[in-house]
Each structure stands twice: as C-alpha cells, then as structure tokens.
Design an enzyme around this catalytic site. Structure first.
Site, short mmCIF file in Angstrom:
data_model
loop_
_atom_site.label_atom_id
_atom_site.label_comp_id
_atom_site.label_asym_id
_atom_site.label_seq_id
_atom_site.Cartn_x
_atom_site.Cartn_y
_atom_site.Cartn_z
N ASN A 53 0.84 -1.20 0.00
CA ASN A 53 0.00 0.00 0.00
C ASN A 53 0.87 1.25 0.00
O ASN A 53 1.95 1.28 0.60
CB ASN A 53 -1.02 -0.01 1.14
CG ASN A 53 -0.46 -0.30 2.51
OD1 ASN A 53 0.53 -1.01 2.65
ND2 ASN A 53 -1.08 0.25 3.53
N ILE A 54 0.39 2.25 -0.72
CA ILE A 54 1.12 3.51 -0.89
C ILE A 54 0.18 4.65 -0.52
O ILE A 54 -0.82 4.89 -1.23
CB ILE A 54 1.62 3.67 -2.35
CG1 ILE A 54 2.49 2.45 -2.74
CG2 ILE A 54 2.40 4.98 -2.50
CD1 ILE A 54 2.86 2.39 -4.21
N GLU A 55 0.46 5.29 0.60
CA GLU A 55 -0.44 6.34 1.11
C GLU A 55 -0.03 7.72 0.58
O GLU A 55 1.00 7.87 -0.07
CB GLU A 55 -0.46 6.29 2.64
CG GLU A 55 -0.97 4.94 3.11
CD GLU A 55 -1.17 4.83 4.62
OE1 GLU A 55 -0.61 5.65 5.36
OE2 GLU A 55 -1.89 3.89 5.01
N CYS A 65 -10.83 -2.86 -3.70
CA CYS A 65 -9.96 -3.93 -4.19
C CYS A 65 -10.77 -5.13 -4.66
O CYS A 65 -10.44 -5.76 -5.67
CB CYS A 65 -8.96 -4.34 -3.12
SG CYS A 65 -7.69 -3.09 -2.85
N CYS A 103 -10.44 -4.51 1.00
CA CYS A 103 -11.47 -3.47 1.00
C CYS A 103 -12.39 -3.63 -0.21
O CYS A 103 -12.08 -4.38 -1.15
CB CYS A 103 -10.82 -2.08 1.03
SG CYS A 103 -10.27 -1.51 -0.59
N CYS A 158 -4.24 0.72 -2.31
CA CYS A 158 -4.05 -0.51 -1.53
C CYS A 158 -3.04 -1.45 -2.22
O CYS A 158 -2.84 -1.40 -3.44
CB CYS A 158 -5.36 -1.26 -1.40
SG CYS A 158 -6.59 -0.45 -0.38
N GLU A 206 -3.23 -4.62 -2.88
CA GLU A 206 -3.80 -5.53 -3.89
C GLU A 206 -3.87 -4.84 -5.25
O GLU A 206 -3.54 -5.40 -6.29
CB GLU A 206 -5.21 -5.97 -3.49
CG GLU A 206 -5.29 -6.74 -2.18
CD GLU A 206 -5.55 -5.84 -0.97
OE1 GLU A 206 -4.93 -4.77 -0.86
OE2 GLU A 206 -6.37 -6.24 -0.13
N1 THU Z 1 -5.22 -1.34 2.78
C1 THU Z 1 -4.71 -2.18 1.84
O1 THU Z 1 -3.60 -1.96 1.32
N2 THU Z 1 -5.47 -3.24 1.47
C2 THU Z 1 -6.68 -3.55 2.00
O2 THU Z 1 -7.37 -4.43 1.50
C3 THU Z 1 -7.15 -2.83 3.19
C4 THU Z 1 -6.53 -1.49 3.38
C5 THU Z 1 -4.41 -0.19 3.19
C6 THU Z 1 -4.92 1.15 2.74
C7 THU Z 1 -4.30 2.07 3.77
O3 THU Z 1 -2.98 2.39 3.36
C8 THU Z 1 -4.21 1.22 5.03
O4 THU Z 1 -4.35 -0.12 4.60
C9 THU Z 1 -5.27 1.52 6.07
O5 THU Z 1 -6.53 1.51 5.53
#
Ligand code: THU
Length: 133
Positions: free
Chosen positions: A42-44, A89, A86, A53, A55
């Site tokens: 995941n890259i915020e 995804c 989520c 996310c 995935e």
């Molecule tokens: N996140 C994912 O990378 N995949 C998921 O299926 C659930 C959420 C990440 C997004 C965000 O960077 C962090 O988790 C918190 O929501």
C-alpha cells in the site's frame, strides 16, 4: 510457486509499504497464469483518499505490463484475522479474476483463509452488465 512461497513474497513486499499516516502495512503477491509474479504494497498520500491498496498496486503493475490472466493472489497484514480486502480492491479483483480463482488471505500469525473470487464479492457489477450500452 506454492501458496507458502506466495505468502512469503507478500510478507516481503509488505515491508516496503509507504504508510506514514496509518502505519498499517499490507503486502500482496499476485501470480499470473504464466507463472510470473507481481507484488504490491500500500502507498499512502497526504491527501488520504489518493492512497492505493497493496492488492491494487500488484494488479495494476501486472495489467500495465500486459498480463491479464491470473492464477492466485496472497494478501497479508498485521491483523487479528486473515486481512479482508477493502471493497474497492474486491471490485478491481472481480474485473480480472475468474469466479473460482483462489485468494489467500493471511496475517502475521500465519492463519490463512482461502476464499474464491465469487465468495469474496458475490453479485458483483461486471463487464457483462455493460453489454449493449
Ligand atoms: N489497505 C490495503 O492496502 N489493502 C486492504 O485491503 C485494506 C486497506 C491499506 C490502505 C491504507 O494504506 C491502510 O491499509 C489503512 O486503511
């Protein structure tokens, strides 16, 4: 590559997650039908909704390299149960994954929940719904 190895790849890429805001790291490892591996973390972003996310990073990397057919995916996070992907995804997965494709969800304790695409997102909006539009 077996499921255990795929999960290890997901754990490895999870370490690269860019998560200064949530501190919640996720890793995904996607195997194409040809046996090629694509990983994602995941890259915020400071503008929070721009976050992508793990995935979707893995899937978009594969699609952008010309791979559209997939065998399986593993997803890992530091959760109390196998990490549930989520909704966004799930929708992206359903665009590219066959209904019987197996998705391996896990946590750092090693509990694995294997679920099919159809189970993960039943009654999904699909490309077929757009036919004749
Ligand atoms: N996140 C994912 O990378 N995949 C998921 O299926 C659930 C959420 C990440 C997004 C965000 O960077 C962090 O988790 C918190 O929501």
């Amino acid at each position: 590559m077996n499921t255990h190895q795929l999960i290890e790849e997901a754990k490895n890429i999870r370490e690269k997650a860019y998560t200064p805001y949530s501190k919640f790291k996720v890793g995904a490892a996607l195997l194409t039908k040809e046996g090629k591996l694509f990983t994602g973390c995941n890259i915020e972003n400071a503008a929070y909704p721009v976050t992508c996310c793990a995935e979707r990073v893995a899937i978009f990397k594969a699609i952008s390299e010309g791979y559209h057919q997939f065998q399986t995916i593993a997803v890992v996070a530091d959760t109390q149960r196998p990490v549930p992907p989520c909704g966004s995804c799930r929708q992206v997965m359903s665009e590219f994954f066959e209904p019987d494709l197996e998705i391996h969800l896990t946590d750092l304790s090693g509990t694995v929940k294997t679920i099919t695409m159809a189970e993960l997102l039943p009654f999904s909006f699909s490309p077929d719904d757009l036919i004749d539009k």
